[in-house]
Design a protein around this motif. Structure first.
Motif, PDB file in Angstrom:
ATOM      1  N   ALA A   1     -11.160   7.572 -16.703  1.00  0.00           N
ATOM      2  CA  ALA A   1     -10.393   7.293 -15.485  1.00  0.00           C
ATOM      3  C   ALA A   1     -10.674   8.329 -14.408  1.00  0.00           C
ATOM      4  N   ALA A   2     -11.103   9.523 -14.805  1.00  0.00           N
ATOM      5  CA  ALA A   2     -11.297  10.585 -13.831  1.00  0.00           C
ATOM      6  C   ALA A   2     -12.372  10.261 -12.821  1.00  0.00           C
ATOM      7  N   ASN A   3     -13.355   9.459 -13.178  1.00  0.00           N
ATOM      8  CA  ASN A   3     -14.437   9.137 -12.260  1.00  0.00           C
ATOM      9  C   ASN A   3     -14.271   7.778 -11.599  1.00  0.00           C
ATOM     10  N   GLU A   4     -13.162   7.127 -11.844  1.00  0.00           N
ATOM     11  CA  GLU A   4     -12.898   5.858 -11.203  1.00  0.00           C
ATOM     12  C   GLU A   4     -12.263   6.104  -9.839  1.00  0.00           C
ATOM     13  N   PRO A   5     -12.404   5.154  -8.901  1.00  0.00           N
ATOM     14  CA  PRO A   5     -11.819   5.357  -7.573  1.00  0.00           C
ATOM     15  C   PRO A   5     -10.313   5.528  -7.660  1.00  0.00           C
ATOM     16  N   SER A   6      -9.792   6.465  -6.840  1.00  0.00           N
ATOM     17  CA  SER A   6      -8.335   6.652  -6.818  1.00  0.00           C
ATOM     18  C   SER A   6      -7.672   5.626  -5.910  1.00  0.00           C
ATOM     19  N   HIS A   7      -8.450   4.981  -5.042  1.00  0.00           N
ATOM     20  CA  HIS A   7      -7.932   3.956  -4.152  1.00  0.00           C
ATOM     21  C   HIS A   7      -8.895   2.784  -4.125  1.00  0.00           C
ATOM     22  N   PHE A   8      -8.388   1.681  -3.613  1.00  0.00           N
ATOM     23  CA  PHE A   8      -9.222   0.487  -3.497  1.00  0.00           C
ATOM     24  C   PHE A   8      -8.807  -0.265  -2.255  1.00  0.00           C
ATOM     25  N   GLU A   9      -9.763  -0.574  -1.404  1.00  0.00           N
ATOM     26  CA  GLU A   9      -9.473  -1.358  -0.203  1.00  0.00           C
ATOM     27  C   GLU A   9      -9.971  -2.777  -0.437  1.00  0.00           C
ATOM     28  N   PRO A  10      -9.082  -3.772  -0.487  1.00  0.00           N
ATOM     29  CA  PRO A  10      -9.494  -5.122  -0.845  1.00  0.00           C
ATOM     30  C   PRO A  10     -10.117  -5.887   0.307  1.00  0.00           C
ATOM     31  N   ALA A  11     -10.944  -6.855  -0.035  1.00  0.00           N
ATOM     32  CA  ALA A  11     -11.422  -7.812   0.949  1.00  0.00           C
ATOM     33  C   ALA A  11     -10.256  -8.711   1.340  1.00  0.00           C
ATOM     34  N   PRO A  12     -10.271  -9.314   2.530  1.00  0.00           N
ATOM     35  CA  PRO A  12      -9.122 -10.117   2.988  1.00  0.00           C
ATOM     36  C   PRO A  12      -8.725 -11.209   2.009  1.00  0.00           C
ATOM     37  N   GLU A  13      -9.717 -11.877   1.381  1.00  0.00           N
ATOM     38  CA  GLU A  13      -9.370 -12.978   0.480  1.00  0.00           C
ATOM     39  C   GLU A  13      -8.723 -12.489  -0.814  1.00  0.00           C
ATOM     40  N   TYR A  14      -8.818 -11.173  -1.059  1.00  0.00           N
ATOM     41  CA  TYR A  14      -8.252 -10.635  -2.299  1.00  0.00           C
ATOM     42  C   TYR A  14      -6.732 -10.532  -2.224  1.00  0.00           C
ATOM     43  N   LEU A  15      -6.198 -10.476  -0.996  1.00  0.00           N
ATOM     44  CA  LEU A  15      -4.759 -10.295  -0.834  1.00  0.00           C
ATOM     45  C   LEU A  15      -3.967 -11.428  -1.456  1.00  0.00           C
ATOM     46  N   GLU A  16      -4.385 -12.683  -1.223  1.00  0.00           N
ATOM     47  CA  GLU A  16      -3.658 -13.814  -1.788  1.00  0.00           C
ATOM     48  C   GLU A  16      -3.668 -13.766  -3.306  1.00  0.00           C
ATOM     49  N   GLU A  17      -4.795 -13.335  -3.862  1.00  0.00           N
ATOM     50  CA  GLU A  17      -4.873 -13.218  -5.320  1.00  0.00           C
ATOM     51  C   GLU A  17      -3.891 -12.171  -5.827  1.00  0.00           C
ATOM     52  N   LEU A  18      -3.771 -11.046  -5.086  1.00  0.00           N
ATOM     53  CA  LEU A  18      -2.829 -10.008  -5.482  1.00  0.00           C
ATOM     54  C   LEU A  18      -1.390 -10.492  -5.371  1.00  0.00           C
ATOM     55  N   ILE A  19      -1.095 -11.219  -4.299  1.00  0.00           N
ATOM     56  CA  ILE A  19       0.260 -11.734  -4.129  1.00  0.00           C
ATOM     57  C   ILE A  19       0.616 -12.706  -5.245  1.00  0.00           C
ATOM     58  N   GLU A  20      -0.345 -13.571  -5.603  1.00  0.00           N
ATOM     59  CA  GLU A  20      -0.100 -14.515  -6.687  1.00  0.00           C
ATOM     60  C   GLU A  20       0.081 -13.780  -8.009  1.00  0.00           C
ATOM     61  N   GLU A  21      -0.728 -12.739  -8.202  1.00  0.00           N
ATOM     62  CA  GLU A  21      -0.567 -11.946  -9.426  1.00  0.00           C
ATOM     63  C   GLU A  21       0.798 -11.278  -9.468  1.00  0.00           C
ATOM     64  N   ASP A  22       1.253 -10.800  -8.324  1.00  0.00           N
ATOM     65  CA  ASP A  22       2.565 -10.164  -8.284  1.00  0.00           C
ATOM     66  C   ASP A  22       3.669 -11.174  -8.562  1.00  0.00           C
ATOM     67  N   ARG A  23       3.482 -12.420  -8.083  1.00  0.00           N
ATOM     68  CA  ARG A  23       4.475 -13.452  -8.403  1.00  0.00           C
ATOM     69  C   ARG A  23       4.536 -13.673  -9.908  1.00  0.00           C
ATOM     70  N   ARG A  24       3.345 -13.706 -10.529  1.00  0.00           N
ATOM     71  CA  ARG A  24       3.323 -13.897 -11.983  1.00  0.00           C
ATOM     72  C   ARG A  24       4.003 -12.725 -12.680  1.00  0.00           C
ATOM     73  N   ARG A  25       3.736 -11.501 -12.187  1.00  0.00           N
ATOM     74  CA  ARG A  25       4.371 -10.327 -12.785  1.00  0.00           C
ATOM     75  C   ARG A  25       5.883 -10.395 -12.630  1.00  0.00           C
ATOM     76  N   ALA A  26       6.341 -10.796 -11.434  1.00  0.00           N
ATOM     77  CA  ALA A  26       7.788 -10.894 -11.203  1.00  0.00           C
ATOM     78  C   ALA A  26       8.413 -11.942 -12.117  1.00  0.00           C
ATOM     79  N   LYS A  27       7.696 -13.056 -12.318  1.00  0.00           N
ATOM     80  CA  LYS A  27       8.205 -14.101 -13.207  1.00  0.00           C
ATOM     81  C   LYS A  27       8.263 -13.598 -14.639  1.00  0.00           C
TER      82      LYS A  27
END
Length: 431
Positions: free
Chosen positions: A281-307
């Motif tokens: 993990a030490a050599n993995e990025p500490s941050h990640f900037e998503p492409a615009p189309e990735y946001l909807e995927e993250l939101i959907e994933e968060d909905r699944r997590r909330a459910k």
């Protein structure tokens, strides 16, 4: 006008990462923290470029408007530098950095911010977060979908929605101006500090009233004691106050303190990662900037997590309720193996259960009315029955009743029968 106050800057690799991608700057009027992103090498370069591009801004300004314009222009130029660096060195593609900066102009702080590094203000014995994180989880907090406490541990807390990078030639900084006053303390830090040390502990460190350098050391120690999974960079600025102004020499820390010609270390194949997952993990990025189309995927994933979280909470509650019901049933079943001898209104009764009640719930029921009248018992036995007599079993309860019957019989035998009234003989009327 040169800013009057004292400041300190410090940066540490942390306990997990193998290199420091953070940079910090503390000067006469300019104070900056930049947290690089882009893997093993790109983050070093990005934060260093940002600091060195802003460094010329460390000068007096005649107005806050001039300072704001200079800060925005320098950030835009830094973004262009990142784009050129990625073109010239393809191995740096995807590099970027957060940027949180303050330019002091007379009694004002000109603030520019992008990313998830933070600026806090200590004033009137309170610590306030001045900047807003440009992260996916902060959007969830702002929309009320998660709490700030949940955001601290959200698996997507490193996803940046805005950042100074090689993908945007015109970065959108949050720009605003705040009035300062003597005694203010401004804390600029990377998320290596804010992600480990909460505001309550930051406040405690500020309250100690130590000089900026010692306060920064104290905060760094807290981050290290908390595990320091990321690089930690702290710039602390005190306005006026009790501590003397430091030398006018600027302090540069982190990757920007290295020579400008940064050597990009080769990416080595990880060895033994199944034994050392933290080192991977030490050599993995500490941050990640998503492409615009990735946001909807993250939101959907968060909905699944909330459910899943709601279902898990409901399942947990059902398990707890089932356990409570089972425990109550087991406890009640046990009470029904107990017996005692007590009284109803006027006679002796064998009860099944225990003498105690739980609110309106009765834990005993009459099992057999013995027809032994309380009035026929000796006083000491009557008192014992009224206070109830515990029995080990039903047969033991019957034995107790037998003894009570004997006592009642003795009382009845000792009581003399009432003398019958004389019977009157009818007489005839005279005459």
């Amino acid at each position: 006008m040169v800013f009057e106050g004292s400041s300190a800057a410090i940066s540490h690799t942390g306990k997990v990462r193998s290199n420091n991608q953070d940079s910090g700057y503390s000067g006469a009027n300019l104070f900056v923290v930049a947290d690089g992103m882009g893997g093993h090498a790109g983050g070093d370069v990005a934060s260093s470029i940002a600091i060195h591009r802003l460094e010329p801004l460390d000068q007096p300004y005649t107005s806050v408007e001039d300072a704001q314009a200079s800060l925005q222009a320098a950030a835009t130029t830094a973004a262009g530098d990142l784009i050129r660096a990625a073109k010239d060195r393809p191995e740096l593609a995807g590099l970027g950095t957060t940027l949180s900066a303050i330019i002091m102009v007379d009694d004002y702080a000109v603030i520019g911010h992008i990313g998830d590094s933070r600026i806090y203000l200590y004033r009137d014995d309170a610590v306030t977060q001045i900047t807003a994180d440009h992260t996916f989880v902060q959007r969830l907090v702002d929309s009320g979908r998660i709490t700030p406490e949940e955001a601290r541990y959200h698996p997507r807390r490193s996803v940046l929605m805005r950042v100074l990078s090689d993908m945007d030639a015109d970065p959108e900084l949050d720009m605003f101006v705040m009035h300062t006053q003597p005694g203010d303390r401004w804390l600029l830090c990377s998320d290596g500090l804010s992600g480990v040390v909460d505001e309550a502990h930051i406040l405690k460190a500020m309250r100690m009233g130590m000089a900026p350098g010692r306060t920064a050391d104290n905060l760094l120690k807290q981050a290290l004691d908390g595990g320091a999974p990321d690089n930690v960079t702290i710039v602390l600025v005190e306005v006026g106050g009790q501590h003397a102004m430091h030398s006018g020499t600027a302090t540069i820390v982190g990757s920007a303190s290295n020579p400008a010609n940064i050597t990009v270390p080769p990416v080595r194949a990880p060895r033994g990662n199944w034994l050392h997952p933290v080192r991977q993990a030490a050599n993995e990025p500490s941050h990640f900037e998503p492409a615009p189309e990735y946001l909807e995927e993250l939101i959907e994933e968060d909905r699944r997590r909330a459910k899943r979280r709601r279902l898990g909470w409901i399942a947990g509650m059902l398990v707890v309720v089932a356990m409570l019901v089972f425990a109550a049933f087991a406890a009640y079943s046990w009470t029904q193996t107990r017996y005692f001898v007590g009284a109803d209104e006027d006679s002796v009764v064998i009860y099944q259960g225990v003498q105690q009640n739980i609110g309106p719930i009765t834990l005993s029921t009459p099992l057999r009315d013995t027809d032994i009248l309380l009035a026929n018992l000796p006083p000491y036995q009557r008192d014992s029955v009224e206070r109830t007599i515990t029995a080990r079993s039903f047969s033991d309860a019957e034995a107790i009743v037998t003894r009570l019957q004997a006592g009642a019989d003795r009382v009845i035998g000792e009581t003399p029968l009432p003398t019958p009234l004389p019977t009157e003989t009818p007489t005839e009327d005279a005459g």
